[in-house]
Structures are given as structure tokens and as C-alpha cells.
Design an enzyme around this catalytic site. Structure first.
Site, mmCIF file in Angstrom:
data_model
loop_
_atom_site.group_PDB
_atom_site.id
_atom_site.type_symbol
_atom_site.label_atom_id
_atom_site.label_comp_id
_atom_site.label_asym_id
_atom_site.label_seq_id
_atom_site.Cartn_x
_atom_site.Cartn_y
_atom_site.Cartn_z
ATOM 1 N N GLU A 1 -9.106 -0.516 -10.136
ATOM 2 C CA GLU A 1 -9.871 0.731 -10.011
ATOM 3 C C GLU A 1 -8.955 1.899 -10.367
ATOM 4 O O GLU A 1 -7.882 2.037 -9.789
ATOM 5 C CB GLU A 1 -10.343 0.920 -8.570
ATOM 6 C CG GLU A 1 -11.324 -0.139 -8.112
ATOM 7 C CD GLU A 1 -11.740 0.012 -6.652
ATOM 8 O OE1 GLU A 1 -12.592 -0.759 -6.207
ATOM 9 O OE2 GLU A 1 -11.198 0.905 -5.952
ATOM 10 N N ASN B 1 -5.941 1.187 -7.697
ATOM 11 C CA ASN B 1 -6.070 0.200 -6.636
ATOM 12 C C ASN B 1 -6.449 -1.103 -7.341
ATOM 13 O O ASN B 1 -6.980 -1.060 -8.442
ATOM 14 C CB ASN B 1 -7.160 0.648 -5.661
ATOM 15 C CG ASN B 1 -7.256 -0.267 -4.459
ATOM 16 O OD1 ASN B 1 -6.271 -0.875 -4.055
ATOM 17 N ND2 ASN B 1 -8.455 -0.375 -3.897
ATOM 18 N N HIS C 1 -11.561 3.777 6.119
ATOM 19 C CA HIS C 1 -10.408 2.902 5.876
ATOM 20 C C HIS C 1 -10.075 2.010 7.060
ATOM 21 O O HIS C 1 -9.132 1.220 6.991
ATOM 22 C CB HIS C 1 -9.192 3.740 5.459
ATOM 23 C CG HIS C 1 -9.332 4.292 4.071
ATOM 24 N ND1 HIS C 1 -9.847 5.539 3.808
ATOM 25 C CD2 HIS C 1 -9.072 3.728 2.864
ATOM 26 C CE1 HIS C 1 -9.887 5.723 2.503
ATOM 27 N NE2 HIS C 1 -9.427 4.649 1.900
ATOM 28 N N TYR D 1 -6.920 -9.743 3.109
ATOM 29 C CA TYR D 1 -7.861 -8.627 3.022
ATOM 30 C C TYR D 1 -8.490 -8.550 1.627
ATOM 31 O O TYR D 1 -9.689 -8.281 1.482
ATOM 32 C CB TYR D 1 -7.166 -7.305 3.363
ATOM 33 C CG TYR D 1 -8.061 -6.121 3.088
ATOM 34 C CD1 TYR D 1 -9.165 -5.856 3.896
ATOM 35 C CD2 TYR D 1 -7.835 -5.301 1.985
ATOM 36 C CE1 TYR D 1 -10.020 -4.805 3.613
ATOM 37 C CE2 TYR D 1 -8.686 -4.255 1.697
ATOM 38 C CZ TYR D 1 -9.771 -4.006 2.508
ATOM 39 O OH TYR D 1 -10.619 -2.985 2.219
ATOM 40 N N LYS D 2 -7.690 -8.817 0.601
ATOM 41 C CA LYS D 2 -8.207 -8.734 -0.765
ATOM 42 C C LYS D 2 -9.049 -9.955 -1.139
ATOM 43 O O LYS D 2 -9.593 -10.020 -2.242
ATOM 44 C CB LYS D 2 -7.048 -8.564 -1.755
ATOM 45 C CG LYS D 2 -6.426 -7.159 -1.706
ATOM 46 C CD LYS D 2 -5.310 -7.021 -2.720
ATOM 47 C CE LYS D 2 -4.599 -5.669 -2.633
ATOM 48 N NZ LYS D 2 -5.346 -4.564 -3.242
ATOM 49 N N ARG E 1 -5.218 7.789 -8.685
ATOM 50 C CA ARG E 1 -4.424 6.657 -8.210
ATOM 51 C C ARG E 1 -5.084 5.387 -8.703
ATOM 52 O O ARG E 1 -6.234 5.416 -9.155
ATOM 53 C CB ARG E 1 -4.302 6.644 -6.688
ATOM 54 C CG ARG E 1 -5.606 6.400 -5.960
ATOM 55 C CD ARG E 1 -5.404 6.453 -4.445
ATOM 56 N NE ARG E 1 -4.629 5.331 -3.933
ATOM 57 C CZ ARG E 1 -5.146 4.171 -3.512
ATOM 58 N NH1 ARG E 1 -6.445 3.969 -3.528
ATOM 59 N NH2 ARG E 1 -4.373 3.212 -3.050
ATOM 60 N N TYR F 1 0.847 -1.190 0.000
ATOM 61 C CA TYR F 1 0.000 0.000 0.000
ATOM 62 C C TYR F 1 0.880 1.236 0.000
ATOM 63 O O TYR F 1 1.917 1.281 0.675
ATOM 64 C CB TYR F 1 -0.868 0.041 1.262
ATOM 65 C CG TYR F 1 -1.871 -1.088 1.355
ATOM 66 C CD1 TYR F 1 -2.605 -1.495 0.245
ATOM 67 C CD2 TYR F 1 -2.096 -1.733 2.563
ATOM 68 C CE1 TYR F 1 -3.539 -2.519 0.341
ATOM 69 C CE2 TYR F 1 -3.031 -2.755 2.674
ATOM 70 C CZ TYR F 1 -3.742 -3.150 1.562
ATOM 71 O OH TYR F 1 -4.659 -4.152 1.661
HETATM 72 C C1 HEM Z 1 -6.692 9.371 -2.004
HETATM 73 C C2 HEM Z 1 -6.078 8.577 -1.332
HETATM 74 C C3 HEM Z 1 -6.531 7.202 -0.943
HETATM 75 C C4 HEM Z 1 -5.681 6.207 -0.609
HETATM 76 C C5 HEM Z 1 -4.142 6.255 -0.584
HETATM 77 C C6 HEM Z 1 -6.502 5.048 -0.300
HETATM 78 C C7 HEM Z 1 -6.004 3.817 0.062
HETATM 79 C C8 HEM Z 1 -6.741 2.676 0.224
HETATM 80 C C9 HEM Z 1 -6.203 1.346 0.345
HETATM 81 C C10 HEM Z 1 -4.712 0.992 0.299
HETATM 82 C C11 HEM Z 1 -7.234 0.497 0.481
HETATM 83 C C12 HEM Z 1 -7.131 -1.033 0.566
HETATM 84 C C13 HEM Z 1 -7.356 -1.512 -0.834
HETATM 85 C C14 HEM Z 1 -7.278 -2.974 -1.128
HETATM 86 O O1 HEM Z 1 -6.339 -3.661 -0.728
HETATM 87 O O2 HEM Z 1 -8.148 -3.449 -1.872
HETATM 88 C C15 HEM Z 1 -8.451 1.269 0.460
HETATM 89 C C16 HEM Z 1 -9.717 0.776 0.594
HETATM 90 C C17 HEM Z 1 -10.836 1.546 0.590
HETATM 91 N N1 HEM Z 1 -10.915 2.897 0.291
HETATM 92 FE FE1 HEM Z 1 -9.392 4.141 -0.016
HETATM 93 N N2 HEM Z 1 -7.831 5.372 -0.433
HETATM 94 C C18 HEM Z 1 -7.900 6.683 -0.829
HETATM 95 C C19 HEM Z 1 -9.046 7.407 -1.079
HETATM 96 C C20 HEM Z 1 -10.306 6.957 -0.777
HETATM 97 C C21 HEM Z 1 -11.497 7.776 -0.811
HETATM 98 C C22 HEM Z 1 -11.557 9.253 -1.162
HETATM 99 C C23 HEM Z 1 -12.529 6.972 -0.460
HETATM 100 C C24 HEM Z 1 -13.977 7.340 -0.367
HETATM 101 C C25 HEM Z 1 -14.509 7.902 0.593
HETATM 102 C C26 HEM Z 1 -12.001 5.647 -0.206
HETATM 103 C C27 HEM Z 1 -12.735 4.540 0.165
HETATM 104 C C28 HEM Z 1 -12.224 3.282 0.385
HETATM 105 C C29 HEM Z 1 -13.041 2.149 0.772
HETATM 106 C C30 HEM Z 1 -14.558 2.147 0.995
HETATM 107 C C31 HEM Z 1 -12.181 1.047 0.896
HETATM 108 C C32 HEM Z 1 -12.582 -0.385 1.308
HETATM 109 C C33 HEM Z 1 -12.572 -0.434 2.840
HETATM 110 C C34 HEM Z 1 -13.270 -1.674 3.367
HETATM 111 O O3 HEM Z 1 -12.755 -2.783 3.175
HETATM 112 O O4 HEM Z 1 -14.333 -1.538 4.005
HETATM 113 N N3 HEM Z 1 -10.638 5.679 -0.411
HETATM 114 N N4 HEM Z 1 -8.110 2.604 0.285
#
Ligand code: HEM
Length: 329
Positions: free
Chosen positions: A259, A216, A184, A310-311, A214, A25
Site C-alpha cells: 500500500e 505498508n 489501530h 498479524y499479517k 508511507r 513497524y
Molecule cells: C500516518 C501514519 C500511520 C502509521 C505509522 C500507521 C501504521 C500502521 C501499521 C504499522 C499497521 C499494521 C500494518 C500491517 O502489519 O499490515 C496499520 C494498520 C492499519 N492502519 Fe494505519 N498507520 C497510519 C495511518 C493510518 C490512517 C490515517 C488510517 C485510517 C484511518 C489507518 C488505518 C489502518 C487500519 C484500518 C489498519 C488495520 C487495522 C486492523 O487490523 O484492524 N492508518 N497502520
């Protein structure tokens, strides 16, 4: 070269996510709009991207929203942000696809035309009766991206509106109203790594009209976009079928799911518009690009157990690695 299973444009514009043979990450944010060349073509030249799945995916979104209204929410203080989002995304579409999309105005009246969906709509900003539905739902019906709007107040970011029909393992209805850090919370080790607090600081400093992006990634069984918490029970039989699949079926069932996420600071409302555009490529197609085949095998073989867990890929990642390596020419 083996014949791809997907339409040719899906392979040519696939945003392959790995820049090295290992994956961790990171706060992998970069300015949007720069094309990224890949061995199959390129992606990323525009914020919004329409491909051969456009009408199919939007029909899927309509079906999901009709069956489950919790995928759509606009808290009352987000109505200006919803208008802001609609205008910003219409402008992006008209700029990227001028042959089929246009946005003009005279005086207070705006004119929108989307040739691909045969939509022609006049509207007055702020007057919801001038649209068939609220502005966020109206534009969500015309872009393949999921949309989350974040309100910035009291030194924090809150996910206070959105239309999300293709969530990967989470629930928009559950998360709505939460802070960026709370959302998160379920990701193991993410908060401790500092990645998410750095991302939040960065996002809160975004200036009006700045756009960052970015990527994902995860993996999925079958070409199902809606892998939200809500559909988990329906997907149990598909997971069971994977164990019984022969090699050819396995290569078509398992998809790399990527994504491309964009973050736009909206100028009028000051909210942040978070776009999640999901791409899926079956292993059978991924393996037609040798550099992708080799790199994906390396990343998955090395991936730490907690990230794999987790994935949701722990049960089959070894078979994916073996499958990819067996396809060497
Ligand atoms: C902009 C910088 C962001 C970073 C660096 C970031 C980083 C991450 C990472 C590393 C994950 C785990 C992904 C995986 O392994 O599949 C994740 C999950 C997630 N992110 Fe972000 N994210 C960002 C922005 C956002 C934003 C703006 C939202 C929306 C509000 C968001 C919503 C989520 C959600 C809903 C998950 C899944 C969490 C769960 O398992 O319930 N992210 N993000």
C-alpha cells in the site's frame, strides 16, 4: 530473465517496500511527490497513479459498492471535506495526467473531464444536485485509491468518512467514526511501540496542503484486491488450494501486496484525506528482479512471529522464503 506474469507497467512502477533486510513497524512518513528509483523503474512521482489496471479496478470498486453499501460512508459533518477531497484529487489528476484529465472553472461553475472514463461533468461546489452522486463517491469512482477522511477535533482524529473497497484485513463499515488509536487497536504491539502515538501527533500538526506518504505491506493469495473482513469466508477455499499448489502455481498465487498511503491536509475543511493505493505483484514477477528476490527472502525469514501472525502469513511464509531462495541464478 523469466517472462513476467503481470503487465510490464505493473513491474516497472511496483513500490518495493523494504529498505533493509529486516522489517519492523515504524513511523515511516516522508514528504510526497519525490520519485523513488528501483531496479525495475520508478514510483512516487505523483500523488495519484494510474496504471494498466485502472478500468478493471474501478469496475471492481463499482461492483463491490453495489453489493455492499457499508463500504461508503459520509457522516453529515464531513460534507465540506468530501467536496474538498474531490477538488484536491481532481487537481492532482489534472496535474499528473494533463493529456487525459482537466479541471477548469468560470465563475461558480467547474468543468471536469476524464478522458479515460469518458466523463465530462459541470458542477457547482456545495451543490450535490450538480453531480450524479455525492462528491466523495464521484471521485472514488475515478481513482484506484481507497479514501478515508479524518476529522480533527477535541485533540484527536476520527475516521468519519470514506470509500474503501480494497481493505486488507479490516472493515471500513466497522471502523467508521472511530479514533486513530482505536482503529489501530488490533495491531499487536503497535501502541506500546510508540509508533502510532507519534504518527498521530505528526498528523495533527500537518499544515494546509501538506502531503506526506508511507508504505505498508502484506501478502495475499491470488490477485484479489478486496481482502476485507467482509470477504473472509469467501477466501477460505483459496487458502486451502495454496497447500496443494505445485511450485509454479505457488509463485503465481502468492503476491506481495503493497500500500502506498498518502496523507493530505485539506485546506478548506481542515480534514485529513488518507489515500490507500494497493499494488500487487506475484512472487513469479518479484523474482525476476534479483535484488527484490533476495531482500524479500531475508525480510520474511527474519520477521518476528507476532508480525507474521498479524499479517496472516505464518502458514506459508517458510515456503515463500524457500521458493524465493530456490530461484537463485
Ligand atoms: C500516518 C501514519 C500511520 C502509521 C505509522 C500507521 C501504521 C500502521 C501499521 C504499522 C499497521 C499494521 C500494518 C500491517 O502489519 O499490515 C496499520 C494498520 C492499519 N492502519 Fe494505519 N498507520 C497510519 C495511518 C493510518 C490512517 C490515517 C488510517 C485510517 C484511518 C489507518 C488505518 C489502518 C487500519 C484500518 C489498519 C488495520 C487495522 C486492523 O487490523 O484492524 N492508518 N497502520
Amino acid at each position: 530473465m523469466r517472462t513476467p506474469v503481470s503487465g510490464p507497467d505493473l513491474l516497472a512502477t511496483f513500490p518495493f517496500p523494504y529498505s533493509a533486510d529486516t522489517y519492523r513497524y515504524s513511523t515511516n512518513l516522508e514528504p510526497a511527490g519525490t520519485p523513488v528509483r528501483t531496479p525495475s523503474g520508478q514510483w512516487g512521482e505523483s500523488v495519484l497513479h494510474i496504471d494498466g489496471e485502472y478500468t478493471h479496478e474501478l469496475a471492481e470498486r463499482r461492483r463491490i459498492l453495489a453489493a455492499d453499501p457499508t463500504r461508503h460512508a459520509v457522516l453529515p459533518h464531513m460534507r465540506i471535506a468530501a467536496w474538498d477531497t474531490m477538488l484536491a484529487l481532481m487537481t492532482e489528476l489534472a496535474t499528473a495526467y494533463p493529456a487525459t484529465m482537466s479541471l477548469t472553472h468560470d465563475g461558480e461553475t467547474w468543468h471536469w473531464h476524464n478522458e479515460l472514463l469518458s466523463i465530462t461533468q459541470d458542477f457547482v461546489v456545495g451543490d450535490e444536485s450538480s453531480l450524479p452522486c455525492d462528491p466523495l463517491a464521484f471521485i472514488a469512482g475515478q481513482v484506484q485509491d481507497d479514501i478515508v477522511l479524518l476529522d480533527q477535533r477535541d485533540g484527536d482524529l476520527f475516521a468519519d468518512a470514506g470509500v474503501v473497497t480494497f481493505a486488507a484485513g479490516w472493515s471500513f463499515g466497522f471502523d467508521v467514526g472511530m479514533t486513530f488509536l482505536e482503529i489501530h487497536g488490533p495491531v499487536p504491539g503497535l501502541r506500546e511501540s510508540g509508533v502510532i502515538t507519534r504518527a498521530r501527533e505528526f498528523l495533527m500538526r500537518l499544515q494546509p496542503n501538506q502531503i506526506y506518504r508511507r508504505t505498508n505491506w502484506s501478502m495475499a493469495i491470488g490477485r484479489t484486491l478486496d481482502v476485507s473482513v467482509e470477504t473472509l469466508p469467501q477466501r477460505v477455499p483459496v487458502r486451502a488450494a495454496l497447500h496443494a499448489a505445485d511450485d509454479q502455481t505457488f509463485g503465481r498465487m502468492v503476491h506481495l501486496r503493497v500500500e502506498v498511503q498518502h496523507l493530505i491536509r485539506l485546506a478548506e475543511s481542515g480534514a485529513i484525506c488518507f489515500l490507500i493505493r494497493t499494488y500487487m505483484l506475484p512472487l513469479a514477477d518479484l523474482a525476476t528482479v534479483d535484488a527484490w528476490r533476495v531482500r524479500t527472502a531475508a525480510v520474511l525469514a527474519e520477521l518476528p512471529d507476532d508480525i507474521a501472525e498479524y499479517k496472516g502469513i505464518s502458514g506459508y511464509r517458510d515456503r515463500v522464503v524457500a521458493w524465493l531462495l530456490a530461484r537463485s541464478r
